[in-house]
Design an enzyme around this catalytic site. Structure first.
Site, mmCIF file in Angstrom:
data_model
loop_
_atom_site.group_PDB
_atom_site.id
_atom_site.type_symbol
_atom_site.label_atom_id
_atom_site.label_comp_id
_atom_site.label_asym_id
_atom_site.label_seq_id
_atom_site.Cartn_x
_atom_site.Cartn_y
_atom_site.Cartn_z
ATOM 1 N N HIS A 131 106.810 -42.773 63.456
ATOM 2 C CA HIS A 131 106.912 -41.374 63.898
ATOM 3 C C HIS A 131 107.607 -41.248 65.251
ATOM 4 O O HIS A 131 107.246 -40.399 66.066
ATOM 5 C CB HIS A 131 105.529 -40.714 63.896
ATOM 6 C CG HIS A 131 104.727 -41.084 62.680
ATOM 7 N ND1 HIS A 131 105.061 -40.633 61.416
ATOM 8 C CD2 HIS A 131 103.675 -41.911 62.517
ATOM 9 C CE1 HIS A 131 104.220 -41.160 60.543
ATOM 10 N NE2 HIS A 131 103.384 -41.940 61.181
ATOM 11 N N CYS A 132 108.575 -42.105 65.466
ATOM 12 C CA CYS A 132 109.381 -42.091 66.699
ATOM 13 C C CYS A 132 108.571 -42.409 67.947
ATOM 14 O O CYS A 132 109.084 -42.292 69.059
ATOM 15 C CB CYS A 132 110.116 -40.767 66.898
ATOM 16 S SG CYS A 132 111.363 -40.474 65.657
#
Ligand code: PMP
Length: 397
Positions: free
Chosen positions: A351-352
């Site tokens: 999720h970055c």
């Protein structure tokens, strides 16, 4: 709530990837279509009817933002999204005002868009990027922030709500603390503005960024709001038409005032109009109602899965509609491919927030992120699929 406004739900998809982007209601698409089909024109240039109408609609979106988050509309800058807004803060303001050795406090659950610009700035001017430790629930606490502050701390930059574990950070206390200690407070509102009420004027926030597409609005548009005196000091990072008063052969030039000096070139006009429509739509539902409903859904889910033995949930206590989970021994992406067989859309990955693995000790999670158009049946279907997950490799392989 309001499911009939979202044609995409008619396909039967169970959409739990709202942290990545959200579905669009008909009214938002209609507002953009109206601009494209009835009064296409550029802004701040034309003297004919269509252009005048477009100007009015576009500029009025600043008032809508002002009402939505309680900020001065003339300090609302339209950008292409949170990532652009954060880069404008770091390279337009911080680069000019920070010096070698100044410390910026982040944490390891931050999104790439609130880490990489700072790393790049440290490369350019020698600021020191530090990370506040997370607690045992992977949450960022006020106490840990205070403990990490030194005399050299000049900025605290954080997401109001983390996009991985969904903890809601105590913006009010952190803002007050920053204000008292002469520390700049930069808030990434990408995951909070769509879900909870924000009061910019009463939060001691210096800069706030968010994206339209995570709040039922269009892609390609976002907002940066800042305190007026800081925005006046901030340099644009993009130069061009629309933002200057003049430029001459001798290299002299003058820029327009805030917010226009930050909106060079033809901006995302239809999308700004769409952003106005989505904010009106959300205000029509009520932000408190949205948040309360998401928490009801989350608690319903947690209760329903408590007896599934191989399900790991990393953030039971967080106060948002984001759930981070894994099926024990199953790669997160296999779980998301498996859920897709049930038409359930979730997100698998880091999720970055690539450094969070240092804290959770696992690289990837499955993120279930809810919004007001999810309902109890959606959750029932997800729970059912998770209960059946002993068959996962029959489905996935
Ligand atoms: N910050 C957070 C917390 C996010 O979740 C995201 C999007 N996943 C961003 C920043 C970046 O937003 P955008 O891609 O819309 O610029």
């Amino acid at each position: 709530m309001n499911r009939e406004d979202f044609p995409m739900l008619e396909s039967g998809v169970i959409y739990f990837d709202n942290g990545a982007t959200t579905l669009k209601p008909k009214s938002v698409v209609a507002a953009m279509n109206k601009y494209y089909l009835e009064h296409t024109s550029n802004i701040h240039r034309g003297d004919y009817d269509a252009a005048i109408k477009t100007n009015e609609l576009y500029d009025n979106v600043r008032n809508i933002v002002g009402e939505f988050i309680n900020c001065d509309p003339t300090t609302c800058i339209f950008t292409s999204g949170t990532t652009m807004s954060l880069n404008m803060v770091v390279f337009g303001y911080m680069k000019k005002h920070l010096k070698k050795g100044d410390e910026v406090l982040l944490n390891k659950a931050e999104h790439a868009s609130n880490v990489l610009p700072w790393i790049k700035l440290s490369e350019e001017i020698g600021i020191v990027v530090k990370y506040v430790p997370l607690d045992d629930d992977y949450e960022l606490t006020f106490d840990n922030i205070v403990k990490s502050v030194t005399e050299k701390t000049k900025v605290i930059s954080l997401a109001h709500i983390s996009n991985v574990v969904g903890d809601v950070r105590d913006i009010k206390s952190i803002g007050e603390f920053c204000h008292k200690n002469n520390i700049l407070f930069n808030v990434d509102g990408a995951q909070s503005i769509p879900h909870i009420k924000m009061d910019f004027k009463n939060s001691n926030i210096d800069f706030l960024s968010f994206s339209g597409h995570k709040m039922c609005g269009p892609t390609g548009v976002g907002v940066l709001v800042g305190k007026r005196e800081l925005l006046e000091e901030m340099e644009p990072i993009i130069f061009g038409g629309g933002m200057n008063s003049y430029f001459e052969e001798d290299n002299s030039y003058e820029l327009k005032t805030v917010p226009t000096k930050f909106e060079a070139g033809t901006t995302a006009i239809a999308e700004v109009i769409g952003l106005g429509a989505t904010i009106k739509y959300l205000m029509g539902i009520g932000m408190d109602k949205i948040h309360e409903y998401e928490i009801l859904l989350k608690n319903y889910f947690l209760d329903a899965v408590k007896d599934i033995p191989n399900l790991i949930i990393y953030n039971k206590n967080s106060d948002s509609g984001i759930i981070a989970l894994n099926i024990d021994g199953v790669f997160a992406q296999d779980t998301s491919v498996y859920l897709n067989h049930y038409k359930i859309a979730v997100r698998a990955g880091n999720h970055c927030a690539k450094m969070l693995k240092d804290e959770i000790k696992i690289k990837n999670t499955v993120r279930v992120s809810m919004y007001f158009y999810n309902n109890y049946e959606d959750i029932d279907k997800l729970v059912e699929a998770l209960k059946n997950s002993k068959d996962i490799f029959k489905v996935v392989l």
